[in-house]
Design an enzyme around this catalytic site. Structure first.
Site, short mmCIF file in Angstrom:
data_model
loop_
_atom_site.label_atom_id
_atom_site.label_comp_id
_atom_site.label_asym_id
_atom_site.label_seq_id
_atom_site.Cartn_x
_atom_site.Cartn_y
_atom_site.Cartn_z
CG ASP A 157 2.30 -5.45 -6.40
OD1 ASP A 157 2.87 -5.64 -5.31
OD2 ASP A 157 1.31 -6.12 -6.78
CD GLU A 217 -0.34 -3.43 -5.57
OE1 GLU A 217 -1.15 -3.96 -6.35
OE2 GLU A 217 0.69 -2.86 -5.95
#
Length: 718
Positions: free
Chosen positions: A103, A7
């Protein structure tokens, strides 16, 4: 060849560091020996197209509303997003499989999956689920990679949230703005699926405070033998809203028991234990940091994210306070690393109720990882937030607090009942460590005194006093209490069926978005901070009042909380994306029409007194250059903006350097021959006096013989 897409760069570095042999490339890290490359996003690399991109001509007209995309368009965000998308596109050409390492939440799932879909990747895709970035956790996650198809419901939940926010936010904001512009109120207004009901919480609290009227109420306290203090058990028929407002009734009871003997009708004592609080969720951490450290929700999240990326704390955006049992074995090492091993009463083998694998879903409670926090270069906020997380973890391994509760009911000859209670701490246990979290405070009876008594025992009342009290208004929200209200929105709902259902839902927004919603309200000037407090602005109050007039569901926290409940059902595979989106489209059509056509009463506008005509219908507008100014809806005179209120008239001129206005403040000149309204006396740029009508815009020179009368008319100014 495998490509892992994280991410953010810091997560990519942590993953590559564990894989080994890392060599930095342009926008990626090459772990050649492991035939793996690791690249990253910067949060969402892609953004939804704007409404104007879906309509002919590139400008959204009222007739276009609502804009409902049939094929949703995405494009790279401004900045370096486009370059990174190209990096990922080129890397995909040489790989056999991709690993989504976003995430561990629905947004993390979406932001990587949407890039793969945007780049038309059709190959094998896996999912790496990381709850912390320390080496051991990353190694464990790499060893348990799963098929990304298993996360399809989570992706669809995030996609549903993204599209619902766009449909409601874009269409309703444009519709409301167009309606207001037609009423003469220029500028853009913003409506949001989560933003607006959150603002409604602030407005409702403001109204509660503004309309609060303090009330005096009374209680009778009797002092008995042994300095035991007991309170009168006021009969229900004397209470109004739970308060005794009749002082005479209290005085009569005090007089009746003064000097009398009371019999112990009932005496009970029992021991109990209170375990340490569960580990923090993000919301609970934000609440504690607001109360104890004075940090905003945004700053707390940033600090927790910093701790996560520094590998000293687990994933912060969690809504679960429980911990998996398989992590219990690391407790001794973690306690030693964070300086908790030598705390009195600590037992690394203790199994608090927090250790419950069955209650852990996507995430677990926020705890230290066991990495030495002193070795990390942390900001001041991060260090203070880590202290809260550290304290919370250590308390799990300390003994419970042990206490004894005592209660006595006394009866006087007059028949009045009094009650005394006390909570006596026998062993402090975990409460020895630091302050308690907000909401975990001791009861009001914790400091009470109540000796051992026997039923039938007689005690004499040596004194009876009337306690005069006054009700206090509700307190304005802080970051912590607003986050708590957003999380527990069911407490603010009166409908019992809806209340029961919402109690099981996630409230307004998610752990990851609530802090940003508060900041959005402040940025858009619907709310403001005053030290630790958050208050709605006049503009914010105005918005909620208008919406409640024509589309109350948009400002209803219960409605949005039910949508969050539906999104959770999609994530759990209990509901379909298509059905949810169909409902959102239908709701968007209805709300757009209502906001576009609804009659927004002028009483709903923020109106100020007009300095010119003395009326009370002066509204704020925005010029083509984007500057705020004010115009009266009656006399149409325009004024400069002075701190949100009408200032100097645009026609007025400053006297040379003195800053004094040369014209009268109001309309005091001779009446206009056309509309019969008083005129204003002004000066031209050369200093010549003239009269002007604020209504019909006519202008006259003063009469040459008598300047208090109108003379020759001249062409009115624009």
């Amino acid at each position: 060849m495998r490509l892992i897409i994280a991410e953010k760069p810091s997560v990519a570095q942590a993953i590559a560091g564990v894989i080994g042999g890392a060599k930095r490339g342009d926008g990626f890290i090459d772990c050649a020996q492991a035939k793996t490359r690791v690249t990253w996003c910067f949060g969402h690399l892609l953004e939804q197209a704007k409404p104007e991109d879906y309509v002919a001509g590139g400008k959204v007209l009222a007739s276009h509303l609502p804009v409902i995309p049939t094929a949703w368009k995405l494009s790279p965000r401004d900045g370096g997003a486009g370059k990174q998308v190209k990096v990922i596109r080129d890397l995909l050409k040489d790989v056999d499989e991709v690993v989504n390492a976003g995430d561990a939440d629905r947004e993390g799932q979406l932001l990587v999956d949407e890039v793969l879909l945007f780049l038309n990747w059709k190959g094998k895709t896996l999912r790496l689920w990381l709850s912390s970035l320390d080496d051991e956790s990353v190694q464990r996650a790499l060893a348990t990679i799963k098929d990304n198809d298993a996360m399809r419901p989570l992706y669809e939940s995030a996609l549903a949230r993204q599209r619902a926010d766009w449909l409601m936010g874009m269409n309703c904001s444009i519709a409301l703005s167009r309606n207001l512009q037609a009423c003469g109120v220029q500028g853009a207004w913003s409506v949001g699926r989560v933003q607006t009901p959150t603002l409604a919480l602030l407005v409702d609290r403001k109204r509660e405070i503004d309309h609060f009227r303090p009330r005096d109420h009374y209680q009778v306290e009797a002092t008995l033998d042994g300095d035991t203090r007991a309170l009168w058990q006021t009969p229900e028929d004397l209470l109004i809203d739970g308060l005794l407002l009749d002082k005479a009734a209290a005085e009569a009871v005090a007089k009746a028991v003064q000097g009398q003997k009371a019999v112990v009708e009932k005496f009970t004592r029992k021991t109990g234990e209170r375990a340490a609080p569960l580990p923090y969720t993000l919301g609970a951490l934000q609440k504690a940091a607001s109360s104890r450290l004075g940090l905003s929700a945004k700053d707390t999240l940033a600090a927790a994210q910093e701790l996560y990326e520094a590998k000293v704390a687990t994933y912060p955006r969690t809504d679960c306070p429980y911990l998996p049992m398989e992590m219990h074995g690391a407790a001794a090492g973690i306690l030693k690393a964070i300086g908790g091993a030598d705390v009195a009463g600590i037992d690394p083998e203790r199994k608090h109720a927090a250790w419950n694998t069955g209650k852990v879903e996507a995430h677990h409670g926020l705890i230290p990882t066991g990495q030495n926090p002193d070795a990390a270069s942390l900001s001041a906020h991060a260090k203070r937030v880590f202290d809260l997380i550290r304290e919370s973890y250590i308390r799990l391994f300390m003994p419970p607090e042990k206490f004894e509760s005592r209660e006595a009911i006394f009866v006087f000859p007059s028949g009045e009942h009094f009650r005394a209670a006390a909570r006596i701490v026998l062993e402090p246990g975990w409460t020895k460590l630091g302050a308690q979290d907000e909401g975990e405070g001791e009861s009001a009876e914790a400091n009470g005194k109540l000796p051992m008594l026997a039923e039938g025992q007689v005690l004499r009342c040596s004194a009876a006093q009337i306690l005069s009290k006054r009700t206090a208004p509700p307190k304005p929200y802080t970051d912590g209490t607003l986050i708590a209200a957003m999380t527990g929105v069911h407490k603010l709902v009166t409908d019992p069926k809806l209340k029961a259902r919402l109690k099981e839902s996630s409230g307004l927004g998610t752990e990851a978005t609530r802090a940003s919603m508060i900041e959005v309200l402040i940025t858009r000037e619907y709310a403001e901070r005053r030290k630790k407090e958050i208050h709605p602005t006049d503009r914010g109050v105005q918005l909620i009042d208008m919406l409640r007039k024509v589309a109350p569901d948009l400002a209803d926290p219960g409605t949005t909380a039910l949508q969050e409940d539906a999104l959770a059902d999609i994530a759990a595979g209990r509901a379909a994306l298509a059905a949810f989106m169909q409902a959102q489209v239908e709701a968007t059509r209805e709300f757009s029409r209502t906001l576009l056509e609804g009659k927004l009463n002028e009483a709903q506008l923020v109106l100020h007194a007009c300095p010119a005509c003395g009326g009370a219908r002066c509204v704020q507008r925005t010029s083509k250059a984007g500057s705020a100014y004010h115009r009266c809806l009656d006399c149409e005179v325009a004024f400069r903006d002075d701190g949100g209120k009408p200032g100097m008239r645009f026609e007025d001129r400053q006297a040379g350097g003195g800053g004094q206005r040369t014209s009268d403040a109001g309309a005091t000149g001779p009446k206009c021959p056309s509309c019969k309204k008083p005129t204003f006396k002004n000066e031209t740029k050369t200093g010549k006096a003239y009269y002007r009508c604020g209504g019909c815009k006519g202008a006259w020179w003063p009469d040459r013989k008598d300047e208090s009368n109108l003379g020759t008319k001249w062409e009115s100014k624009a």
